[in-house]
Design a protein around this motif. Structure first.
Motif, PDB file in Angstrom:
ATOM      1  N   VAL A 167       0.889  -1.157   0.000  1.00 33.50           N
ATOM      2  CA  VAL A 167       0.000   0.000   0.000  1.00 33.50           C
ATOM      3  C   VAL A 167       0.926   1.206   0.000  1.00 33.50           C
ATOM      4  CG1 VAL A 167      -1.725   1.342   1.256  1.00 33.50           C
ATOM      5  CG2 VAL A 167      -1.895  -1.154   1.188  1.00 33.50           C
ATOM      6  N   TYR A 168       0.747   2.040  -1.021  1.00 33.44           N
ATOM      7  CA  TYR A 168       1.566   3.238  -1.167  1.00 33.44           C
ATOM      8  C   TYR A 168       0.729   4.478  -0.903  1.00 33.44           C
ATOM      9  CZ  TYR A 168       4.796   0.180  -3.692  1.00 33.44           C
ATOM     10  OH  TYR A 168       5.649  -0.827  -4.056  1.00 33.44           O
ATOM     11  N   LYS A 169       1.389   5.489  -0.355  1.00 32.74           N
ATOM     12  CA  LYS A 169       0.768   6.792  -0.171  1.00 32.74           C
ATOM     13  C   LYS A 169       1.485   7.767  -1.094  1.00 32.74           C
ATOM     14  CE  LYS A 169      -0.158  10.375   3.285  1.00 32.74           C
ATOM     15  NZ  LYS A 169       0.004  10.756   4.700  1.00 32.74           N
ATOM     16  N   LEU A 170       0.717   8.446  -1.950  1.00 34.81           N
ATOM     17  CA  LEU A 170       1.252   9.476  -2.832  1.00 34.81           C
ATOM     18  C   LEU A 170       0.851  10.816  -2.225  1.00 34.81           C
ATOM     19  CD1 LEU A 170       0.035   7.863  -6.174  1.00 34.81           C
ATOM     20  CD2 LEU A 170       2.220   7.527  -5.023  1.00 34.81           C
ATOM     21  N   THR A 171       1.832  11.539  -1.698  1.00 33.24           N
ATOM     22  CA  THR A 171       1.556  12.756  -0.950  1.00 33.24           C
ATOM     23  C   THR A 171       1.586  13.983  -1.845  1.00 33.24           C
ATOM     24  OG1 THR A 171       2.528  11.740   1.008  1.00 33.24           O
ATOM     25  CG2 THR A 171       2.254  14.126   1.062  1.00 33.24           C
ATOM     26  N   THR A 173      -0.951   6.287   8.442  1.00 31.56           N
ATOM     27  CA  THR A 173       0.392   5.735   8.595  1.00 31.56           C
ATOM     28  C   THR A 173       0.476   4.882   9.855  1.00 31.56           C
ATOM     29  OG1 THR A 173       1.181   7.614   9.891  1.00 31.56           O
ATOM     30  CG2 THR A 173       1.478   7.757   7.505  1.00 31.56           C
ATOM     31  N   GLY A 174       1.644   4.333  10.099  1.00 33.44           N
ATOM     32  CA  GLY A 174       1.913   3.614  11.339  1.00 33.44           C
ATOM     33  C   GLY A 174       1.447   2.171  11.333  1.00 33.44           C
ATOM     34  N   THR A 175       1.290   1.639  12.525  1.00 38.11           N
ATOM     35  CA  THR A 175       0.854   0.263  12.717  1.00 38.11           C
ATOM     36  C   THR A 175      -0.665   0.224  12.731  1.00 38.11           C
ATOM     37  OG1 THR A 175       2.820  -0.171  14.038  1.00 38.11           O
ATOM     38  CG2 THR A 175       1.001  -1.732  14.260  1.00 38.11           C
ATOM     39  N   PRO A 176      -1.262  -0.671  11.951  1.00 35.67           N
ATOM     40  CA  PRO A 176      -2.733  -0.685  11.894  1.00 35.67           C
ATOM     41  C   PRO A 176      -3.355  -1.305  13.142  1.00 35.67           C
ATOM     42  CG  PRO A 176      -1.856  -2.483  10.598  1.00 35.67           C
ATOM     43  CD  PRO A 176      -0.668  -1.682  11.066  1.00 35.67           C
ATOM     44  N   ALA A 177      -4.549  -0.838  13.454  1.00 32.13           N
ATOM     45  CA  ALA A 177      -5.360  -1.422  14.536  1.00 32.13           C
ATOM     46  C   ALA A 177      -6.446  -2.263  13.881  1.00 32.13           C
ATOM     47  CB  ALA A 177      -5.985  -0.321  15.382  1.00 32.13           C
ATOM     48  N   THR A 178      -6.659  -3.471  14.383  1.00 33.54           N
ATOM     49  CA  THR A 178      -7.695  -4.330  13.831  1.00 33.54           C
ATOM     50  C   THR A 178      -9.068  -3.846  14.289  1.00 33.54           C
ATOM     51  OG1 THR A 178      -6.230  -6.239  13.772  1.00 33.54           O
ATOM     52  CG2 THR A 178      -8.595  -6.692  13.732  1.00 33.54           C
ATOM     53  N   ILE A 179      -9.952  -3.603  13.317  1.00 32.48           N
ATOM     54  CA  ILE A 179     -11.320  -3.185  13.597  1.00 32.48           C
ATOM     55  C   ILE A 179     -12.245  -4.404  13.582  1.00 32.48           C
ATOM     56  CG2 ILE A 179     -13.247  -1.744  12.795  1.00 32.48           C
ATOM     57  CD1 ILE A 179     -10.818  -0.135  13.725  1.00 32.48           C
ATOM     58  N   TYR A 180     -12.015  -5.293  12.613  1.00 29.43           N
ATOM     59  CA  TYR A 180     -12.858  -6.483  12.474  1.00 29.43           C
ATOM     60  C   TYR A 180     -11.998  -7.607  11.904  1.00 29.43           C
ATOM     61  CZ  TYR A 180     -16.841  -9.403  11.150  1.00 29.43           C
ATOM     62  OH  TYR A 180     -17.735 -10.434  11.035  1.00 29.43           O
TER      63      TYR A 180
END
Length: 141
Positions: free
Chosen positions: A20-24, A69-76
């Motif tokens: 997953v890339y972020k184009l800023t 950004t960062g470490t993802p949190a699991t929602i489901y």
């Protein structure tokens, strides 16, 4: 800013797992948000949080990257996949609700999952505020 889920391969010999890339904006510099997570769907909310369906090796989960950004949190957790069938869709609603595509695992037939946001919790506390006044004196010259 634009987020892009890069393709991944089902071929066991190709182990990149997608990115997953972020184009800023404004120059669209590229940074990597995740790699090796087999992302299949992305969505961004009005606050700039990135949502993704990803598989970190223990099955697909719906996750949130706060601020994109960062470490993802699991929602489901416990989304399904089978062969070329993956959880391909995420829709964020204005009322805070979320719709997820849960793919067919070869048994369940797939599903459309509707997550609703919980009602806000209001807490109150009691206390006293001490107010102080400062006396001013005037002098005549």
């Amino acid at each position: 800013d634009i987020y892009v889920a890069d393709a991944f391969s089902e071929d066991p010999g190709i182990t990149d797992g997608g990115h997953v890339y972020k184009l800023t904006a404004p120059g669209y510099a590229v940074s990597t948000v995740s790699t090796g997570q087999y992302a299949t769907a992305l969505a961004v909310d009005a606050s700039g949080n990135l949502y993704s369906s990803e598989n970190s090796g223990a099955g697909y989960k719906f996750v949130k990257y706060t601020g994109g950004t960062g470490t993802p949190a699991t929602i489901y957790g416990s989304l399904h996949s089978n062969g070329i069938l993956y959880p391909w869709g995420i829709a964020l609603m204005n009322d805070g609700g979320i719709f997820l595509d849960d793919s067919d695992d070869g048994i369940s037939g797939g599903a459309l999952i509707h997550l609703t946001s919980p009602a806000p919790i209001v807490t109150t506390s009691s206390g006293s505020a001490a107010l102080s006044r400062r006396k001013r004196s005037r002098r005549s010259i």
